[in-house]
Design a protein around this motif. Structure first.
Motif, PDB file in Angstrom:
ATOM      1  N   ARG A 287      35.503  52.495  52.015  1.00 11.01           N
ATOM      2  CA  ARG A 287      35.067  51.225  52.205  1.00 11.01           C
ATOM      3  C   ARG A 287      34.437  50.939  50.155  1.00 11.01           C
ATOM      4  N   ARG A 288      34.915  51.523  49.641  1.00 15.42           N
ATOM      5  CA  ARG A 288      34.719  51.302  48.736  1.00 15.42           C
ATOM      6  C   ARG A 288      36.009  51.566  47.639  1.00 15.42           C
ATOM      7  N   VAL A 289      36.033  50.553  46.242  1.00 18.45           N
ATOM      8  CA  VAL A 289      36.984  50.936  45.552  1.00 18.45           C
ATOM      9  C   VAL A 289      36.541  50.667  43.792  1.00 18.45           C
ATOM     10  N   LYS A 290      37.134  50.975  42.790  1.00 14.27           N
ATOM     11  CA  LYS A 290      37.216  51.236  41.494  1.00 14.27           C
ATOM     12  C   LYS A 290      37.991  49.242  41.300  1.00 14.27           C
ATOM     13  N   VAL A 291      37.185  48.720  40.892  1.00 17.20           N
ATOM     14  CA  VAL A 291      36.688  47.665  40.560  1.00 17.20           C
ATOM     15  C   VAL A 291      36.234  47.321  38.363  1.00 17.20           C
ATOM     16  N   ALA A 292      37.127  46.713  37.805  1.00 22.63           N
ATOM     17  CA  ALA A 292      37.040  46.280  36.311  1.00 22.63           C
ATOM     18  C   ALA A 292      37.204  44.887  36.858  1.00 22.63           C
ATOM     19  N   PHE A 293      35.936  44.312  36.145  1.00 21.94           N
ATOM     20  CA  PHE A 293      36.009  43.063  35.681  1.00 21.94           C
ATOM     21  C   PHE A 293      35.356  42.564  34.141  1.00 21.94           C
ATOM     22  N   ASP A 294      35.790  41.950  33.271  1.00 21.12           N
ATOM     23  CA  ASP A 294      35.353  41.779  31.828  1.00 21.12           C
ATOM     24  C   ASP A 294      35.107  43.234  31.332  1.00 21.12           C
ATOM     25  N   GLY A 295      35.665  44.106  31.191  1.00 16.55           N
ATOM     26  CA  GLY A 295      35.527  44.804  30.353  1.00 16.55           C
ATOM     27  C   GLY A 295      35.094  45.590  31.483  1.00 16.55           C
ATOM     28  N   GLU A 296      33.872  45.615  32.483  1.00 20.26           N
ATOM     29  CA  GLU A 296      33.109  46.323  32.914  1.00 20.26           C
ATOM     30  C   GLU A 296      33.830  46.994  33.731  1.00 20.26           C
ATOM     31  N   ILE A 297      33.483  48.533  34.979  1.00 21.59           N
ATOM     32  CA  ILE A 297      34.042  48.604  35.809  1.00 21.59           C
ATOM     33  C   ILE A 297      33.122  49.302  37.122  1.00 21.59           C
ATOM     34  N   ALA A 298      33.133  48.942  38.159  1.00 22.29           N
ATOM     35  CA  ALA A 298      32.178  49.411  39.044  1.00 22.29           C
ATOM     36  C   ALA A 298      33.108  49.590  40.773  1.00 22.29           C
ATOM     37  N   ARG A 299      32.801  50.618  41.597  1.00 25.44           N
ATOM     38  CA  ARG A 299      32.963  50.473  42.577  1.00 25.44           C
ATOM     39  C   ARG A 299      32.485  49.323  43.919  1.00 25.44           C
ATOM     40  N   MET A 300      32.891  48.554  43.693  1.00 27.85           N
ATOM     41  CA  MET A 300      32.743  47.208  45.607  1.00 27.85           C
ATOM     42  C   MET A 300      33.770  47.561  46.523  1.00 27.85           C
ATOM     43  N   ARG A 301      32.509  47.066  47.686  1.00 27.33           N
ATOM     44  CA  ARG A 301      32.841  47.194  49.419  1.00 27.33           C
ATOM     45  C   ARG A 301      34.306  46.181  49.301  1.00 27.33           C
ATOM     46  N   THR A 302      34.485  46.978  50.249  1.00 23.98           N
ATOM     47  CA  THR A 302      35.938  45.941  50.399  1.00 23.98           C
ATOM     48  C   THR A 302      35.674  45.762  52.096  1.00 23.98           C
ATOM     49  N   PRO A 303      36.512  44.229  52.212  1.00 24.16           N
ATOM     50  CA  PRO A 303      37.426  44.342  51.819  1.00 24.16           C
ATOM     51  C   PRO A 303      37.449  43.378  49.756  1.00 24.16           C
ATOM     52  N   LEU A 304      37.361  42.943  49.559  1.00 23.70           N
ATOM     53  CA  LEU A 304      37.514  42.448  48.362  1.00 23.70           C
ATOM     54  C   LEU A 304      37.391  40.724  48.430  1.00 23.70           C
ATOM     55  N   GLU A 305      37.410  40.062  47.992  1.00 23.26           N
ATOM     56  CA  GLU A 305      37.421  38.549  47.909  1.00 23.26           C
ATOM     57  C   GLU A 305      37.415  38.045  46.316  1.00 23.26           C
ATOM     58  N   PHE A 306      38.179  37.707  45.887  1.00 25.25           N
ATOM     59  CA  PHE A 306      38.493  36.831  45.563  1.00 25.25           C
ATOM     60  C   PHE A 306      38.580  35.114  45.048  1.00 25.25           C
ATOM     61  N   ARG A 307      37.537  34.792  44.137  1.00 27.23           N
ATOM     62  CA  ARG A 307      37.770  32.962  44.480  1.00 27.23           C
ATOM     63  C   ARG A 307      37.288  32.306  43.551  1.00 27.23           C
ATOM     64  N   VAL A 308      37.562  31.207  43.247  1.00 21.92           N
ATOM     65  CA  VAL A 308      36.678  29.966  42.133  1.00 21.92           C
ATOM     66  C   VAL A 308      35.705  29.991  42.828  1.00 21.92           C
ATOM     67  N   LEU A 309      34.534  30.072  42.162  1.00 19.25           N
ATOM     68  CA  LEU A 309      33.228  29.513  43.078  1.00 19.25           C
ATOM     69  C   LEU A 309      32.941  28.528  42.502  1.00 19.25           C
ATOM     70  N   ASP A 310      32.375  27.315  43.239  1.00 21.54           N
ATOM     71  CA  ASP A 310      31.859  25.955  43.194  1.00 21.54           C
ATOM     72  C   ASP A 310      31.224  25.626  42.093  1.00 21.54           C
ATOM     73  N   LYS A 311      30.011  26.344  41.444  1.00 18.37           N
ATOM     74  CA  LYS A 311      29.011  26.216  41.036  1.00 18.37           C
ATOM     75  C   LYS A 311      29.489  26.419  39.556  1.00 18.37           C
ATOM     76  N   PRO A 312      29.622  25.921  38.287  1.00 17.77           N
ATOM     77  CA  PRO A 312      30.468  25.627  36.863  1.00 17.77           C
ATOM     78  C   PRO A 312      29.347  26.964  36.472  1.00 17.77           C
ATOM     79  N   LEU A 313      29.471  27.611  35.259  1.00 14.18           N
ATOM     80  CA  LEU A 313      28.420  27.687  34.038  1.00 14.18           C
ATOM     81  C   LEU A 313      28.905  27.070  32.649  1.00 14.18           C
ATOM     82  N   TYR A 314      27.495  26.153  33.126  1.00 14.85           N
ATOM     83  CA  TYR A 314      27.563  25.569  31.749  1.00 14.85           C
ATOM     84  C   TYR A 314      27.225  26.166  30.246  1.00 14.85           C
TER      85      TYR A 314
END
Length: 333
Positions: A287-314
């Motif tokens: 159910r959970r795997v170790k994931v790193a994002f921008d240098g931070e690490i967390a255990r996240m629930r599977t499945p993992l969905e990687f995607r580009v978000l429609d809303k940008p950061l300004y």
């Protein structure tokens, strides 16, 4: 696309400063930011906090920035920038960055200077520009996200930094040790564009930063004239998979990486995508795997969905014409 936020120069900027980052140089950071504000006749609230309070302070500062039509500014490394970006993106306020990290891939790709005082002075003159944001499940990332060997590398890097200090050489040595002892293999099912396949890999790395991928030699091939653009920061992400290899092959791979030729290695597969779903293949019930994002690490629930978000950061950054010049300079570093 979300509406571009406006900046009221009479409202105080909200500076979220990770007091744990940058080797305790809080007074230096404060002086540099206050000097920049004074010289420009601007105001700012300097919010110092530790890592445990960072998310709460960032959320409150982003809400204040939205209410007063100003920006929330992250002062710190990749983890601090990610936390502030989560808050700014969620509420829709503008964001600035004063980098204090080791590599500063996000800031450098956006034309933001490494020097604290110069970055603070520059952001006071910049207008919000849209920046592509990616996500793994519900977590935003700006530079990269990964599972497998790469999160282990980050954990080892932090341990080495705690012993030997923050520097690129320490980070390189920690990465070398991690890579040479890499043994844990991933068995994954990857679903993309209506098809699925199973793979074995030491790591799955997803990049959202042109500069980092360029330095490793992992940017997608140039597109033919008139064809869609498939590149980081231009509507797509880049997935990189490292297949299981021996120690000697790993040493050769490290040399390729140092020379910016990782994409030429037979043990490395990389491809562009907009959305990808990843599931554990060996243990479907995991159910959970170790994931790193921008240098931070967390255990996240599977499945993992990687995607580009429609809303940008300004982001407060140089205008597009200045960005083209900055990109040329970075390519020559």
């Amino acid at each position: 696309m979300a509406e571009r936020p406006e900046i009221d120069t009479g409202s105080p900027l909200q500076f979220v400063i990770n007091a744990a980052a940058g080797s305790g140089e809080a007074d230096t950071v404060r002086e540099a930011i206050e000097d920049a504000l004074t010289a420009a006749g601007r105001r700012g609230d300097l919010l110092f906090c530790n890592g445990g309070d960072l998310a709460r302070v960032a959320q409150k500062a982003a809400q204040q920035a939205l209410a007063t039509r100003t920006a929330v500014v992250a002062v710190g490394g990749d983890g601090t920038i990610n936390t502030v970006a989560q808050a700014a993106h969620a509420v829709g306020c503008a964001m600035g960055v004063v980098p204090r990290g080791t590599f500063n891939y996000f800031a450098r790709a956006q034309g933001i200077p490494d020097d604290t005082g110069e970055a603070a002075r520059c952001l006071l003159d910049w207008a919000p520009q849209p920046v592509q944001v990616a996500a793994v499940n519900d977590r935003v990332f700006l530079v990269n996200a990964s599972l497998g060997m790469y999160p282990d590398l980050l954990e080892d890097r932090e341990a080495y930094k705690a012993r030997f200090g923050r520097s690129r050489w320490v980070a390189f040595w920690a990465a070398t040790v991690t890579l040479l002892r890499a043994q844990r293999k991933l068995r994954l099912q990857i679903e993309q564009g209506g098809s699925a396949r199973q793979v074995r890999a030491l790591t799955l790395f997803v990049g959202n930063n042109r500069l980092q991928l360029e330095q490793l030699g992992l940017l997608p091939e140039p597109q033919a004239a008139g064809s869609p653009v498939h590149a980081p920061e231009q509507g797509s992400l880049t997935a990189v998979m490292l297949r299981p290899i021996g120690t000697l092959e790993m040493i050769g791979l490290m040399m390729r990486g140092a020379l910016g030729a990782l994409g030429e290695a037979q043990s490395v597969e990389h491809f562009a995508f907009e959305r990808m779903v990843v599931k554990p293949a060996r243990m479907p019930g995991l159910r959970r795997v170790k994931v790193a994002f921008d240098g931070e690490i967390a255990r996240m629930r599977t499945p993992l969905e990687f995607r580009v978000l429609d809303k940008p950061l300004y982001l407060l950054r140089p205008p597009p014409d200045a960005m083209s010049k900055t990109g040329s300079e970075e390519a020559g570093r």
